[in-house]
Design a protein around this motif. Sequence first.
Motif, PDB file in Angstrom:
ATOM      1  N   ARG A 199      42.576  39.222  37.849  1.00 58.35           N
ATOM      2  CA  ARG A 199      41.853  38.869  39.067  1.00 58.35           C
ATOM      3  C   ARG A 199      41.082  40.087  39.541  1.00 58.35           C
ATOM      4  N   GLU A 200      40.253  39.874  40.537  1.00 61.35           N
ATOM      5  CA  GLU A 200      39.466  40.986  41.058  1.00 61.35           C
ATOM      6  C   GLU A 200      39.863  41.293  42.494  1.00 61.35           C
ATOM      7  N   GLN A 201      39.991  42.563  42.781  1.00 59.48           N
ATOM      8  CA  GLN A 201      40.369  42.998  44.119  1.00 59.48           C
ATOM      9  C   GLN A 201      39.523  44.213  44.477  1.00 59.48           C
ATOM     10  N   GLU A 202      38.678  44.053  45.486  1.00 57.31           N
ATOM     11  CA  GLU A 202      37.794  45.127  45.938  1.00 57.31           C
ATOM     12  C   GLU A 202      36.976  45.694  44.784  1.00 57.31           C
TER      13      GLU A 202
ATOM     14  N   SER B 228      37.847  35.318  45.344  1.00 59.04           N
ATOM     15  CA  SER B 228      39.024  36.192  45.251  1.00 59.04           C
ATOM     16  C   SER B 228      40.260  35.443  44.772  1.00 59.04           C
TER      17      SER B 228
ATOM     18  N   ARG C 292      33.163  36.022  40.487  1.00 65.69           N
ATOM     19  CA  ARG C 292      32.351  36.423  41.644  1.00 65.69           C
ATOM     20  C   ARG C 292      31.375  35.373  42.174  1.00 65.69           C
TER      21      ARG C 292
END
Length: 199
Positions: A45-48, A86, A176
Amino acid sequence: MCNLYKARSSAEELARLFGALPDPADQIAVKKDYVAPSKPGHVVREQEGQRILSAMSWGFPFQGRPVTNVRNYTSPFWKSALANPSRRCLVPVTEFQEWSVEPMPDTGKKKPFWFCVPSQPVFAFAGIWRTTESLPVYSFLTCGYDGDAATHVVGAIHPKACPVILHPEDYDRWLRADFDDALSLACAYPSQLMAVGDV
């Protein structure tokens, strides 16, 4: 539906392949082999702006059972996660299993078939995740086929649906993009890029 897959890569290998950092909040260990419903698997996953490799339990809880596959994208049960970048993730896979719909003529029993992407030893399903009161959970998208399902390598075995496999160049887009753009990726992976076996 897909209810069993293999992820035969270590956390270190997956982190390297997907350019991710290990999640310091992980509470469960993932075995480097089969992943079944309610069992732990890895997601990216993507975080910041940074990819994170997390260990989660496979299946969103619903009426006492884990829901592992997402097909109705507009259902309120799924849409809140799908609409929020997110909450999207990549699910690393080396092979996935589908059962034959009909029993095999020679045995009278349904048969498991395993599918892979030969050019990608580790590929990724389009997934979503969320927190729960205990462990975080994930599921992944499935889709229908364009045209006759029987002409697709997965559809010939399991005509109802197949997991949404992402092209590597679409990973960032899945993580995104806005809702409509992300869902445009929910289509059957090209049959000619896949292979099937029965082991």
